[in-house]
Write a protein that holds these residues in place. Sequence first.
Motif, PDB file in Angstrom:
ATOM      1  N   ASP A 134       1.325  -0.974  -0.038  1.00  0.00           N
ATOM      2  CA  ASP A 134      -0.209   0.234  -0.121  1.00  0.00           C
ATOM      3  C   ASP A 134       1.247   1.211   0.164  1.00  0.00           C
ATOM      4  N   LYS A 135       0.671   1.552  -1.610  1.00  0.00           N
ATOM      5  CA  LYS A 135       2.158   3.060  -1.307  1.00  0.00           C
ATOM      6  C   LYS A 135       1.789   4.372  -0.331  1.00  0.00           C
ATOM      7  N   SER A 153       9.513   9.145   1.745  1.00  0.00           N
ATOM      8  CA  SER A 153       9.891  10.684   1.628  1.00  0.00           C
ATOM      9  C   SER A 153      10.837  11.079   2.234  1.00  0.00           C
ATOM     10  N   GLN A 154      10.799  11.346   3.546  1.00  0.00           N
ATOM     11  CA  GLN A 154      12.118  10.982   4.568  1.00  0.00           C
ATOM     12  C   GLN A 154      12.956  10.230   4.506  1.00  0.00           C
ATOM     13  N   ALA A 155      13.156   8.775   3.939  1.00  0.00           N
ATOM     14  CA  ALA A 155      14.657   8.189   3.495  1.00  0.00           C
ATOM     15  C   ALA A 155      14.410   8.609   2.041  1.00  0.00           C
ATOM     16  N   ALA A 156      14.654   9.146   1.539  1.00  0.00           N
ATOM     17  CA  ALA A 156      14.444   9.725  -0.220  1.00  0.00           C
ATOM     18  C   ALA A 156      15.088  11.188   0.720  1.00  0.00           C
ATOM     19  N   VAL A 168       8.949  -1.783  -1.798  1.00  0.00           N
ATOM     20  CA  VAL A 168       9.406  -0.330  -0.399  1.00  0.00           C
ATOM     21  C   VAL A 168      10.503   0.082  -1.530  1.00  0.00           C
ATOM     22  N   ALA A 169      11.848  -1.003  -2.196  1.00  0.00           N
ATOM     23  CA  ALA A 169      13.190  -0.104  -2.535  1.00  0.00           C
ATOM     24  C   ALA A 169      12.332   0.439  -3.643  1.00  0.00           C
ATOM     25  N   ILE A 199      13.813   4.706  -4.519  1.00  0.00           N
ATOM     26  CA  ILE A 199      14.988   5.154  -6.244  1.00  0.00           C
ATOM     27  C   ILE A 199      13.920   6.166  -6.712  1.00  0.00           C
ATOM     28  N   GLN A 200      12.776   6.103  -7.034  1.00  0.00           N
ATOM     29  CA  GLN A 200      11.667   6.283  -7.129  1.00  0.00           C
ATOM     30  C   GLN A 200      11.577   7.943  -7.282  1.00  0.00           C
ATOM     31  N   GLU A 201      11.642   8.176  -6.117  1.00  0.00           N
ATOM     32  CA  GLU A 201      11.024   9.310  -5.070  1.00  0.00           C
ATOM     33  C   GLU A 201      12.082  10.163  -5.093  1.00  0.00           C
TER      34      GLU A 201
END
Length: 343
Positions: free
Chosen positions: A9-10, A18-21, A128-129, A133-135
């Motif tokens: 569930d995105k 978004s925090q990790a990105a 999740v990966a 990467i996209q974000e």
Amino acid sequence: IWVVDNIEDKSQFYPQISQAAELLRANEIVAFPTETVYGLGANATDTAAVEKIFMAKGRPSDNPLIVHIAQLQQLEEIATDIPAFAYKLMERFWPGPLTLVLKTKGKISEKVTAGLPTVAVRMPNHPVALALIQECRLPIAAPSANLSGRPSPTTAKHVYDDLNGRIAGIVDGGETGVGVESTVLDCTEEIPVILRPGGVTKEEIEQVIGKVRIDAALEDKTATPKSPGMKYTHYAPKSPVIIIEGSRTFLQHLVDEQRKNGMKVGILTTEENKDFYQADVVLPCGRREDLHTVAAHLYQVLRHFDETDVELIYSESFPVEGIGSAIMNRLKKAAGYQVIREK
Ligand code: TXA
Ligand code: MG
């Protein structure tokens, strides 16, 4: 640690991602789940960011990293002279546990490629990966998120145990599925060469592109690995591991001998065989009738032995076919190539 409860569930995991990105964009290092093992990610285009990975893991700097992408478009910014058979493999196995070694195009930091003219690339098959990467809109260099030499992490807790205090964060997406790393395939030769057996098997690759070779150093079943400078133990628990090729009775006999000498002995076995043995610790690792379950639990079981007081671990061996090739490759490295064969 950002915990993702439902990886499908995105909308639910978007805030954590978004925090990790953002941290990745700020050239910090962040661990995240893939379908194989947890990776420790950094912006692959930034040398200072990539250096943090080597520092955190204690990894020798001559060992290059895999670049993770989320879209095929990203590939052409990283690699060049891509052969037709490589595209066939991407079509069939991406996203998935297959890493392709291709000619580098130079956008990637030299720290990632360890100065080689080639770059290893894969598109992981994990929501999740891929979202991460996209974000962050960056190619992400990511080795397994363990301390160098330790078994690769298949849960966020494994990452935490090894790297807490050394990295900016962990995205926790639960247990990974495949359990052993991706297959690394050198596509710069006319006949591609498997450099590391992994989640996609030789048999599966050959169904798509025909004959592939296996790096000679991998097929060497004797005690000494061929390439100098190659560390002999990897993926290893703290106590020595010895692989036993023979019957259960033979293995039990060896255990009895050691225990008579006062040694505390552990056995790595399978669900089918676990009740047969007597030792200080007997840990089943999946089901022999389905080697994918053995791969999925291998690193977890190797780590589990560290929480016991065993001084020596005897492991059953597995058939070297399909995913069994990756299992035996990792076990042999964990054992420093120590094998005892029944006469
Ligand atoms: O499943 C995986 O591949 C995991 C997840 C996180 O994606 N990653 C992983 O990375 O296992 P690492 O760094 O633990 O292993 C990378 C392997 C090493 O054996 C390295 O020597 C090889 O890939 N490699 C990387 N770049 C290479 C290159 N240009 N040529 C030859 N081998 C390369
Ligand atoms: Mg690794």
